[in-house]
Scaffold this active site. Structure first.
Site, PDB file in Angstrom:
ATOM      1  N   CYS A  64       0.843  -1.189   0.000  1.00  0.00           N
ATOM      2  CA  CYS A  64       0.000   0.000   0.000  1.00  0.00           C
ATOM      3  C   CYS A  64       0.884   1.247   0.000  1.00  0.00           C
ATOM      4  CB  CYS A  64      -0.870  -0.012   1.243  1.00  0.00           C
ATOM      5  SG  CYS A  64      -1.817  -1.527   1.371  1.00  0.00           S
ATOM      6  N   ARG A 103       1.490   2.027  -5.825  1.00  0.00           N
ATOM      7  CA  ARG A 103       1.731   0.984  -4.821  1.00  0.00           C
ATOM      8  C   ARG A 103       0.464   0.230  -4.481  1.00  0.00           C
ATOM      9  NH1 ARG A 103       6.516   1.486  -1.936  1.00  0.00           N
ATOM     10  NH2 ARG A 103       5.556   0.280  -0.275  1.00  0.00           N
ATOM     11  N   TRP A 110      -3.802  -1.818  -1.512  1.00  0.00           N
ATOM     12  CA  TRP A 110      -3.805  -3.038  -2.308  1.00  0.00           C
ATOM     13  C   TRP A 110      -4.310  -4.099  -1.346  1.00  0.00           C
ATOM     14  CZ3 TRP A 110      -1.537  -7.958  -2.389  1.00  0.00           C
ATOM     15  CH2 TRP A 110      -1.627  -8.642  -3.606  1.00  0.00           C
ATOM     16  N   ASN A 165       0.549  -0.658   6.197  1.00  0.00           N
ATOM     17  CA  ASN A 165       0.986  -1.443   5.046  1.00  0.00           C
ATOM     18  C   ASN A 165       1.649  -2.686   5.601  1.00  0.00           C
ATOM     19  OD1 ASN A 165       1.912  -2.436   2.616  1.00  0.00           O
ATOM     20  ND2 ASN A 165       3.741  -1.130   2.583  1.00  0.00           N
ATOM     21  N   GLY A 166       1.151  -3.859   5.222  1.00  0.00           N
ATOM     22  CA  GLY A 166       1.758  -5.099   5.699  1.00  0.00           C
ATOM     23  C   GLY A 166       0.674  -6.111   6.039  1.00  0.00           C
ATOM     24  N   GLU A 177      10.915 -11.845 -20.383  1.00  0.00           N
ATOM     25  CA  GLU A 177      10.576 -10.493 -19.915  1.00  0.00           C
ATOM     26  C   GLU A 177       9.574  -9.859 -20.861  1.00  0.00           C
ATOM     27  OE1 GLU A 177      10.597  -8.848 -17.442  1.00  0.00           O
ATOM     28  OE2 GLU A 177      10.236  -6.822 -18.168  1.00  0.00           O
ATOM     29  N   LYS A 225       5.805  -8.407 -19.763  1.00  0.00           N
ATOM     30  CA  LYS A 225       5.353  -7.033 -20.058  1.00  0.00           C
ATOM     31  C   LYS A 225       3.976  -7.075 -20.704  1.00  0.00           C
ATOM     32  CE  LYS A 225       7.223  -4.909 -18.059  1.00  0.00           C
ATOM     33  NZ  LYS A 225       8.091  -5.721 -17.263  1.00  0.00           N
ATOM     34  N   GLU A 264       1.142  -8.376 -18.333  1.00  0.00           N
ATOM     35  CA  GLU A 264       0.729  -7.580 -17.156  1.00  0.00           C
ATOM     36  C   GLU A 264       0.070  -6.264 -17.530  1.00  0.00           C
ATOM     37  OE1 GLU A 264       3.774  -6.262 -14.454  1.00  0.00           O
ATOM     38  OE2 GLU A 264       5.255  -6.205 -16.004  1.00  0.00           O
ATOM     39  N   HIS A 294       6.835 -30.222 -28.898  1.00  0.00           N
ATOM     40  CA  HIS A 294       6.662 -31.286 -27.890  1.00  0.00           C
ATOM     41  C   HIS A 294       5.381 -31.072 -27.102  1.00  0.00           C
ATOM     42  CE1 HIS A 294      10.629 -32.795 -28.848  1.00  0.00           C
ATOM     43  NE2 HIS A 294      11.075 -31.548 -28.790  1.00  0.00           N
ATOM     44  N   LYS A 336       3.077  -1.970  -7.455  1.00  0.00           N
ATOM     45  CA  LYS A 336       4.475  -1.792  -7.867  1.00  0.00           C
ATOM     46  C   LYS A 336       5.435  -2.521  -6.947  1.00  0.00           C
ATOM     47  CE  LYS A 336       7.861  -0.019 -10.223  1.00  0.00           C
ATOM     48  NZ  LYS A 336       8.137  -0.509 -11.582  1.00  0.00           N
TER      49      LYS A 336
HETATM   50  C1  AGP Z   1       7.505  -6.225 -13.491  1.00  0.00           C
HETATM   51  O1  AGP Z   1       7.000  -5.444 -14.558  1.00  0.00           O
HETATM   52  C2  AGP Z   1       6.576  -6.278 -12.315  1.00  0.00           C
HETATM   53  N1  AGP Z   1       6.229  -5.001 -11.877  1.00  0.00           N
HETATM   54  C3  AGP Z   1       7.087  -7.211 -11.232  1.00  0.00           C
HETATM   55  O2  AGP Z   1       7.337  -8.463 -11.826  1.00  0.00           O
HETATM   56  C4  AGP Z   1       8.378  -6.767 -10.528  1.00  0.00           C
HETATM   57  O3  AGP Z   1       9.473  -6.855 -11.406  1.00  0.00           O
HETATM   58  C5  AGP Z   1       8.625  -7.709  -9.340  1.00  0.00           C
HETATM   59  O4  AGP Z   1       7.548  -7.564  -8.450  1.00  0.00           O
HETATM   60  C6  AGP Z   1       9.944  -7.410  -8.595  1.00  0.00           C
HETATM   61  O5  AGP Z   1       9.898  -6.129  -8.062  1.00  0.00           O
HETATM   62  P1  AGP Z   1      11.289  -5.497  -7.517  1.00  0.00           P
HETATM   63  O6  AGP Z   1      12.193  -5.385  -8.709  1.00  0.00           O
HETATM   64  O7  AGP Z   1      10.914  -4.166  -6.941  1.00  0.00           O
HETATM   65  O8  AGP Z   1      11.840  -6.441  -6.497  1.00  0.00           O
END
Ligand code: AGP
Length: 612
Positions: free
Chosen positions: A2, A27, A80, A104-105, A485, A489, A492, A508, A607
């Site tokens: 959060c 966040r 979140w 947050n937590g 990667e 992208k 997500e 396969h 994030k």
């Molecule tokens: C990537 O686009 C995502 N936002 C997510 O996979 C992110 O890379 C992952 O949560 C790791 O975050 P960090 O690099 O802050 O540890």
């Protein structure tokens, strides 16, 4: 994950907090709320709702009391959801009795506490946070001493938390305390302020400090204090942000993601240039001693998501160029795999935020077993940065979009420098070979710029896959690592179920999923693998798939007659990940933005993932 903010000072709190919540919304954006105090009536008024910060602002416009418009102290939260659905009632702040707080937590024993403190009748929400407010209020009722009540509460709650607290009888004061979940704080002429991360603090100053775990912060309008659990004062460890103030705005782009994709040439350049001396990798500016590489004989990369994908590229290069094995682990799996760890182990933790709890736990696990630890991190002062023995900071600046872009390429640039450093300290390459390698690395910003100049071609490709439900990305070797990667992208930010697959593996089984409705993105940048890659592309095309082939310029001659191709600017094969990454980021971005999505805040995501 959060977003939390607290402010007490000379400015109107509602504006400071709402603006900060907008900056912290990446966040978590299920719901938003704030509490205001310091008004004459000495009441703490809460305004909160499910939805975005913009919905909270509308609520404030409609319902905020006149006296609250003058309030100069308050706390705010973007959520979140972890406990309890996305509802107005479950939104933070929460109040029980004289205590109002945001959190947050995750409080692991909130159910037991509800019983122990007989809170059932007092609770309105389904959250663990409200239980903490109830426990705090119970202790405060005994002593009417905020710090004493906080200490007593910390002794009974279990879990991770960043708690920012207001007491009705102390309307101009904010208290805060944390365990694992981050809080940074500052003091300036405009007052005292704290937040989940630096993004919200750049408004007033570039000085900040991290509130140490289990240390009580007491913020007043013109002063702030830190107290240990046994009441001793502690001085803050002040740091200076390495970000330009107000670098957290969109810079004229429609979305942060587009801005951050375009920032990559500069951020890669900034990340590399301070670590090269006379063409050789030099980490003295980071105070990283060569022994961290000399004295270790097995390397593990532990990370999550995009950060973990940089480890796949690093692993491929280490095997191919250094004949050195590298393990890459999902940080969330690492300690459960019973890894073999010792004092010859080097654990490399890659993390943009430096707060991902899975990665933090992996670092702690490895350290406890004697491993050396190296962080590749973007945020100074973050928990993982403080936990690691040494840190190479990426100079990417704030990355706001949930989808990580410039963090990925700057993390890669540091890992490429680590490859060169290992080659040097292990005597695998002479200086000439090291310089040849770094000369190619220094060309990567320009290659990314070249891709950015061709973004319209990629936008056209994006338009052809807008309606796809499923999509495959196929490649071999380093291309397969890069596609992991690229596929994340697209997944997500566009919600298309994209899957990266080793081209040779499709036949396969997975090729059964290929139909005329299944677009395929192929990546071919490795000279030695081109023939096999083209065979695999023909296989999927013969089953009706529409294919776009991203191919290194020097390998593309004649292919345009047979395939829909996008040419990528030439670099040595080992460096093609950089232009390829940028092209795939743009592809994902355009699909999402053309579908009309909020590219920066994809559904269900946040994030920073500070829950396991
Ligand atoms: C990537 O686009 C995502 N936002 C997510 O996979 C992110 O890379 C992952 O949560 C790791 O975050 P960090 O690099 O802050 O540890």
């Amino acid at each position: 994950m959060c977003g939390i903010v607290g402010y007490t000072g000379t400015e109107k709190a509602e504006g400071v907090i709402a603006d900060s919540l907008t900056l912290l919304e990446y966040r978590g954006y299920d719901s938003a709320g704030l509490a205001l105090a310091g008004s004459k009536s000495r009441s703490i008024d809460i305004y909160k709702c499910a939805g975005r910060v913009s919905d909270l602002r509308s609520l404030l416009d409609r319902n905020m009391k006149l006296e609250d418009r003058e309030a100069t102290c308050g706390v705010g939260h973007t959520r979140w959801a972890t406990h309890g659905g996305v509802t107005d009632t479950n939104a933070h702040p929460h109040r029980v009795g004289t205590v109002t707080l945001v959190h947050n937590g995750i409080i692991e024993n909130f159910r037991e506490l509800t019983e122990e403190f007989r809170l059932k009748g007092k609770l309105k929400s389904e959250t663990d946070t409200e239980v903490v407010a109830g426990v705090l209020d119970s202790f405060y009722a005994e002593s009417e001493d905020p710090k004493k009540a906080i200490v007593q509460t910390l002794k009974v709650i279990k879990g991770t938390f960043a708690l920012v607290i207001m007491f009705a009888n102390y309307p101009d004061v904010i208290f805060a305390v944390r365990n694992v979940s981050p809080i940074v704080a500052t003091q300036s002429e405009q007052g005292s302020m704290l937040a989940s991360d630096l993004t919200a603090l750049t408004r007033f100053t570039d000085r900040y400090f991290v509130i140490p775990e289990y240390t009580i912060a007491e913020l007043h309008r013109s002063a702030l204090y830190l107290w240990t659990m046994d009441g001793k004062p502690v001085d803050p460890e002040w740091c200076t942000m390495d970000w330009e103030k107000n670098s957290s705005d969109k810079g004229g782009y429609p979305f942060y993601m587009e801005k951050e994709i375009n920032e990559q040439p500069d951020s890669i350049r900034k990340t590399i240039e301070s670590r090269l001396k006379n063409g050789l990798p030099d980490f003295s500016v980071d105070e990283i001693d060569d022994s961290i590489f000399e004295d270790t004989d097995n390397i593990t990369v532990a990370a999550c998501g995009t950060a973990m994908h940089t480890g796949l590229v690093f692993q491929n290069l280490a095997r191919k160029m250094l004949k050195t094995e590298v393990k890459v682990c999902l940080a969330s799996e690492y300690m459960y795999e019973s890894p073999v760890v010792g004092d010859k182990t080097l654990l490399i933790a890659v993390s943009q935020s430096g707060e991902t709890i899975d990665t933090l736990q992996a670092v702690k696990y490895a350290k406890e077993r004697g491993a050396r630890t190296l962080g590749i991190i973007n945020v100074r002062g973050s928990s993982i940065a403080r936990e690691c023995e040494g840190v190479l900071f990426t100079n990417a600046g704030p990355e706001i979009a949930v989808a990580s872009t410039k963090a990925y390429t700057t993390q890669l640039s540091l890992l490429y420098l680590v490859i060169a450093k290992i080659a040097m300290v292990k005597g695998l390459w002479d200086d000439k070979k090291v310089r040849e390698f770094t000369e190619s690395l220094v060309k990567t910003p320009e290659s990314v710029s070249n891709v950015l100049e061709e973004k319209n071609d990629i936008h056209i490709i994006a338009r052809n896959i807008l309606e796809a439900r499923d999509l495959f990305m196929i490649g071999r070797g380093l291309d397969y690592a890069a596609l992991q990667e690229g596929s994340l992208k697209l997944k997500e930010v566009s919600y298309i179920h994209s899957e990266a697959y080793a081209s040779g593996e499709l036949k396969h089984g997975p090729i059964a999923l290929i139909t005329q409705e299944t677009p395929v993105v192929a990546l071919a940048t490795q000279e030695s693998l081109l023939k096999k890659e083209l065979s695999n592309v023909r296989e999927v095309r013969s089953r009706g798939a529409s294919v776009v082939l991203f191919v290194k310029e020097a390998m593309s001659e004649g292919l345009e007659q047979e395939f829909n191709i996008v040419r990528l600017p030439d670099l040595p094969d080992e460096f093609m990940v950089f232009p390829a990454a940028c092209a795939l980021q743009l592809l994902a971005y355009y699909v999402s933005s053309d579908k009309g999505f909020d590219v920066d805040k994809p559904r269900n995501l946040a994030k920073v993932v500070t829950v396991e």
